[in-house]
Write a protein that holds these residues in place. Sequence first.
Motif, PDB file in Angstrom:
ATOM      1  N   LEU A 131      56.851  -7.696 -40.747  1.00 23.23           N
ATOM      2  CA  LEU A 131      56.264  -6.299 -40.664  1.00 23.23           C
ATOM      3  C   LEU A 131      56.158  -5.755 -39.847  1.00 23.23           C
ATOM      4  CD1 LEU A 131      54.702  -5.498 -43.276  1.00 23.23           C
ATOM      5  CD2 LEU A 131      52.673  -6.356 -42.697  1.00 23.23           C
ATOM      6  N   PRO A 132      56.538  -4.415 -39.701  1.00 23.21           N
ATOM      7  CA  PRO A 132      56.444  -4.006 -38.608  1.00 23.21           C
ATOM      8  C   PRO A 132      54.119  -3.588 -38.187  1.00 23.21           C
ATOM      9  CG  PRO A 132      57.838  -3.174 -39.620  1.00 23.21           C
ATOM     10  CD  PRO A 132      57.013  -4.136 -40.304  1.00 23.21           C
ATOM     11  N   SER A 133      54.254  -3.190 -37.087  1.00 20.14           N
ATOM     12  CA  SER A 133      52.442  -3.295 -36.542  1.00 20.14           C
ATOM     13  C   SER A 133      52.353  -2.152 -37.625  1.00 20.14           C
ATOM     14  CB  SER A 133      52.235  -3.203 -35.456  1.00 20.14           C
ATOM     15  OG  SER A 133      52.850  -4.129 -34.719  1.00 20.14           O
ATOM     16  N   ARG A 134      52.880  -0.589 -37.566  1.00 18.41           N
ATOM     17  CA  ARG A 134      51.664   0.091 -37.944  1.00 18.41           C
ATOM     18  C   ARG A 134      52.030   0.103 -39.621  1.00 18.41           C
ATOM     19  NH1 ARG A 134      54.602   4.143 -41.280  1.00 18.41           N
ATOM     20  NH2 ARG A 134      56.867   3.067 -40.446  1.00 18.41           N
ATOM     21  N   VAL A 135      52.774  -0.669 -40.221  1.00 17.82           N
ATOM     22  CA  VAL A 135      53.059  -0.981 -41.191  1.00 17.82           C
ATOM     23  C   VAL A 135      51.741  -1.242 -41.884  1.00 17.82           C
ATOM     24  CG1 VAL A 135      53.550  -1.885 -43.592  1.00 17.82           C
ATOM     25  CG2 VAL A 135      55.154  -0.692 -42.054  1.00 17.82           C
ATOM     26  N   ALA A 136      51.716  -2.728 -40.962  1.00 18.18           N
ATOM     27  CA  ALA A 136      50.466  -3.466 -41.412  1.00 18.18           C
ATOM     28  C   ALA A 136      49.012  -2.439 -40.764  1.00 18.18           C
ATOM     29  CB  ALA A 136      50.175  -4.860 -40.362  1.00 18.18           C
ATOM     30  N   ASP A 137      48.808  -2.148 -40.184  1.00 15.98           N
ATOM     31  CA  ASP A 137      47.955  -0.905 -39.778  1.00 15.98           C
ATOM     32  C   ASP A 137      47.286  -0.003 -40.857  1.00 15.98           C
ATOM     33  OD1 ASP A 137      46.069   0.601 -38.064  1.00 15.98           O
ATOM     34  OD2 ASP A 137      47.125   2.425 -38.823  1.00 15.98           O
ATOM     35  N   LEU A 167      48.113  -0.872 -44.206  1.00 13.65           N
ATOM     36  CA  LEU A 167      48.173  -1.372 -45.577  1.00 13.65           C
ATOM     37  C   LEU A 167      46.474  -2.164 -44.889  1.00 13.65           C
ATOM     38  CD1 LEU A 167      51.239  -3.412 -45.928  1.00 13.65           C
ATOM     39  CD2 LEU A 167      50.280  -2.124 -46.901  1.00 13.65           C
ATOM     40  N   PHE A 168      46.075  -2.193 -43.783  1.00 13.42           N
ATOM     41  CA  PHE A 168      44.463  -2.316 -43.875  1.00 13.42           C
ATOM     42  C   PHE A 168      43.634  -1.704 -44.014  1.00 13.42           C
ATOM     43  CE2 PHE A 168      41.283  -2.130 -40.298  1.00 13.42           C
ATOM     44  CZ  PHE A 168      40.905  -3.714 -40.402  1.00 13.42           C
ATOM     45  N   TRP A 169      44.120  -0.099 -43.110  1.00 13.17           N
ATOM     46  CA  TRP A 169      43.471   0.864 -43.633  1.00 13.17           C
ATOM     47  C   TRP A 169      43.408   1.307 -45.305  1.00 13.17           C
ATOM     48  CZ3 TRP A 169      39.057   2.634 -41.456  1.00 13.17           C
ATOM     49  CH2 TRP A 169      39.385   2.258 -40.169  1.00 13.17           C
ATOM     50  N   LEU A 170      44.214   1.140 -46.049  1.00 17.50           N
ATOM     51  CA  LEU A 170      44.673   1.339 -47.721  1.00 17.50           C
ATOM     52  C   LEU A 170      43.637   0.606 -48.034  1.00 17.50           C
ATOM     53  CD1 LEU A 170      45.799   2.270 -49.659  1.00 17.50           C
ATOM     54  CD2 LEU A 170      47.579   0.763 -49.787  1.00 17.50           C
ATOM     55  N   GLY A 171      43.801  -0.602 -47.950  1.00 19.13           N
ATOM     56  CA  GLY A 171      42.590  -1.758 -48.494  1.00 19.13           C
ATOM     57  C   GLY A 171      41.569  -1.887 -47.944  1.00 19.13           C
ATOM     58  N   ARG A 172      40.798  -1.061 -46.742  1.00 23.36           N
ATOM     59  CA  ARG A 172      39.516  -0.446 -46.290  1.00 23.36           C
ATOM     60  C   ARG A 172      39.145   1.726 -47.389  1.00 23.36           C
ATOM     61  NH1 ARG A 172      36.908  -0.990 -40.391  1.00 23.36           N
ATOM     62  NH2 ARG A 172      35.555  -1.142 -42.492  1.00 23.36           N
ATOM     63  N   PHE A 205      47.231  -8.117 -44.852  1.00 28.20           N
ATOM     64  CA  PHE A 205      46.055  -6.671 -44.229  1.00 28.20           C
ATOM     65  C   PHE A 205      46.102  -6.414 -44.994  1.00 28.20           C
ATOM     66  CE2 PHE A 205      48.477  -9.146 -40.196  1.00 28.20           C
ATOM     67  CZ  PHE A 205      47.627  -8.447 -39.156  1.00 28.20           C
ATOM     68  N   LEU A 206      45.959  -6.370 -46.278  1.00 28.89           N
ATOM     69  CA  LEU A 206      45.459  -4.710 -47.614  1.00 28.89           C
ATOM     70  C   LEU A 206      44.201  -5.977 -47.810  1.00 28.89           C
ATOM     71  CD1 LEU A 206      45.610  -2.852 -48.953  1.00 28.89           C
ATOM     72  CD2 LEU A 206      46.745  -4.416 -51.066  1.00 28.89           C
ATOM     73  N   TYR A 215      47.222  -7.176 -33.112  1.00 30.60           N
ATOM     74  CA  TYR A 215      47.822  -6.800 -34.759  1.00 30.60           C
ATOM     75  C   TYR A 215      48.572  -5.296 -34.374  1.00 30.60           C
ATOM     76  CZ  TYR A 215      47.221 -11.803 -34.671  1.00 30.60           C
ATOM     77  OH  TYR A 215      46.167 -12.949 -34.823  1.00 30.60           O
ATOM     78  N   LEU A 216      48.081  -4.105 -34.343  1.00 33.37           N
ATOM     79  CA  LEU A 216      47.566  -2.993 -34.728  1.00 33.37           C
ATOM     80  C   LEU A 216      47.988  -2.648 -33.582  1.00 33.37           C
ATOM     81  CD1 LEU A 216      45.255  -3.507 -37.706  1.00 33.37           C
ATOM     82  CD2 LEU A 216      47.822  -4.161 -37.821  1.00 33.37           C
ATOM     83  N   SER A 217      47.474  -2.824 -31.984  1.00 32.83           N
ATOM     84  CA  SER A 217      47.535  -1.917 -30.857  1.00 32.83           C
ATOM     85  C   SER A 217      47.663  -1.032 -30.477  1.00 32.83           C
ATOM     86  CB  SER A 217      47.229  -2.902 -29.853  1.00 32.83           C
ATOM     87  OG  SER A 217      48.272  -3.709 -29.715  1.00 32.83           O
ATOM     88  N   HIS A 218      49.059  -0.862 -30.815  1.00 33.74           N
ATOM     89  CA  HIS A 218      50.329   0.141 -30.173  1.00 33.74           C
ATOM     90  C   HIS A 218      50.153   0.914 -31.436  1.00 33.74           C
ATOM     91  CE1 HIS A 218      52.391  -0.981 -34.114  1.00 33.74           C
ATOM     92  NE2 HIS A 218      53.292   0.268 -34.249  1.00 33.74           N
ATOM     93  N   VAL A 219      49.551   1.466 -32.589  1.00 33.43           N
ATOM     94  CA  VAL A 219      49.493   2.394 -32.743  1.00 33.43           C
ATOM     95  C   VAL A 219      48.210   3.163 -32.453  1.00 33.43           C
ATOM     96  CG1 VAL A 219      50.634   1.372 -35.294  1.00 33.43           C
ATOM     97  CG2 VAL A 219      47.660   1.519 -34.723  1.00 33.43           C
TER      98      VAL A 219
END
Length: 822
Positions: free
Chosen positions: A489-495, A497-502, A654-655, A804-808
């Motif tokens: 899972l690319p970190s950008r996608v995880a990022d 999904l994390f914000w979609l959940g929020r 992450f979601l 986990y999401l630091s590159h974005v």
Amino acid sequence: MLAPDGSLRPHWHTFVSKLDNLGQAELTRRWEQARQLIHENGVTYNVYGDPRGMDRPWDLDSLPLLISAEDWKALEPALIQRMHLLNALLKDLYGAQMLLRAGAFPAELVFANQGFLRPCHGIRPPKDLYLSLYSADLTRLPGGQWSVIADRTQAPSGAGYALENRIVLSRVLPEIFGTCQVHRLAHFFQKMRQSLAAMAPHNRDNPRIVLLTPGPYNETYFEHAYLARYLNYILVEGGDLTVRDQCVYLKTLGGLQRVDLILRRLDADYCDPLELRSESTLGVPGLVQAVRAGNVAVANALGSGVVETPAINCFLPQLCRTLLNEDLKLPSVPTFWCGQKSSLQHALANLDKMVIKPVFPMREFEPVFGARLTEAEREELSARVRARPHLYVAQEQVALASVPALDGGQMQPRQAVLRSYLLAHDGSYTVMPGGLTQIPSSSNNLIFSLQRGSGSKDTWVLSNAPVSNFSLLHQDGRAIELSRGGSDLPSRVADNLFWLGRYVERAECAVRLMRGVIARLSERSDAGEDHVLPELLRALRYLRAGQHALAWDPEPELSGGDVLKFVMDESRSSGGLYDTLRCVQDVARMVRDRLSNDTWRVLRGLDEEVAWPAAEDTVTASELLDILNRIVIALASFGGLASESMTRSQLWRFLDIGRRLERANNMTGLLRSALVRVAKDEPPVLEAVLEVSDSLMTYRRRYLSSLQPAPVLDLLIADETNPRSLAFQLVALDEHVTHLPKDRAYPSLSPEQRLTMALCANVRLLEIDALARDDQGVRERLDETAVRVEKDMVALNEMITRGYLSHVLPSRQLASYGRGAE
């Protein structure tokens, strides 16, 4: 569809007779079904400048274009020859350049062309395939001859839309589609997967192939996401990739993973800011060097766009004889490059019959139809062309064939252009048996451009024999290696999904609070003091603006319209419900390829639920409550799908981390704003808090007595069986961080594990009676506890982001959306 004498062409007979049997009413009903399918599937095309933007629905006509088996048999080899010729031309231009040395091709069309990438000269792609994919815009002339208007060699788009058109039309016209013996498209995409895998320089048995997109704001982003899912490729943006030791890697939660081939949907000059366009933020620094080293393949090859210039049409017949020793089978529309004296004179002498185009893309110059100009305008255009003739090309304005299209329920003729698609496969070339047919938005519009609002049609290539029902989902007989992976899972996608959940949780909290406010405003009377409304308004303000809002004590009278404006402010970064729902839409669009169709339909449906009337004061309280109830149901549906339909992979994790972290924040905010200050008449306030927290029924089932602070706080803070409680969120977060990717060689607890374990322990050790104690009108222990949890939530958010999401880019940090507490 019709012959010159007005009779129906033979290959249309079956289609027309079946269509007549349906009748107008049934056809209208089915077409409404097709429009609904397009809407539910989220098929969009981003027309820049259109108010609907990325939400502009795809325009599909209900009548397909039919091509007979005989016509296709003649057209197919001609298209194959043309792709072969252009590939051979690219091989020479990026290799020996013998054509330039011999004067067989003008150097001005190469070295002045921004599509010619000098750093790529001398780079040979695998199997010398500069063109893995190619498309040609075709039309039929009055004599029946197919002719090419334009060649697409950069990153041909539209194949995904052609596939979606086919899926929609075959579903709404299944009996007609089956009877007409239409060639399927799945074979073409199967061969695409095979041919791209064969191009990989390494790991050809199981290569990692990514589809590189400019991002969600690109006009054809839907197609990028759609093809990535259909072909089982990973959809990536430039920031998802990195180059190390001349190899390209995908940044994933599990670490860097080697990429073997990049299917690009990004113009080549944007692909590498180091060696190509330095201002590009869309590409991958160092990509050209990795390609040069032979460690990764790119399809199409970097620099393939140099032969997209329409001026090339003047030289193709001779080039075909020189390079292939054959006559050109598929001619172009008569074209004259004004860089040649004789062509310039012919073009200007016949300007009223010409279409003037730029040789290279020029934003300030669009195709000009000489027949539509006044005499003075022609003189002005002539002077402009004479000043710099090598920058212009003239094409004869030919009469294009027309096709039937439905307009207002009536069949009308529309001129059409067919975009056909080819791919290199197994030493030869394969043509898609179909394509994307474009029709102008109106009969007097002569420009075929989706950016100009052109519509589309499905293209049916008919067969004289029964066709295969092959599907890309069918097994090919080979054993499939079992897998339950998900660490790619690319970190950008995880990022995202994390914000979609929020954002989903934030929206649900705002809606529940809004329902409580509107319900009490509608019931408000002058008799007696309302102790509930100020606390709910305080919580609403807190949700929007952060903890500094706790000092706000609402005294002025508020109407329903004022509250609506307060929450539904449509401006960006307002923190209102409308803004939050738009954030849900935006982030969901970025992970479109990761969401199921049902999940996407639910999120798309939120747009309809917030279609507020233009004048807020016309909205009654009951209408508002009805809208808010529908939004709650939609958000609950999303939560149910996430809970019951998503595998417990890192994608789901992450979601859910985003949801749990946001719900914990919302709970502490609600408790601080409504219960820290003890109300004069507290039971109604406690009831409202339980109602907003969706815990009122649980409380009543457990406690038959009147509402009291201690059991309410126990239910909302410490009860781990209550999905809305703070403890429930912390336990879930602790479980999630335990399963995040980590180096198993180091068994010590991660910082985020230590934090969530401490949070869980602290909440379990709380003395509920002490939290509920009234200390001169204020519950100080409750406030201290909530503040401490809020700070720990901020710390946890930062740990997850850094780890986990630091590159974005920090484009979605909470501070950007008015959350002052964070």
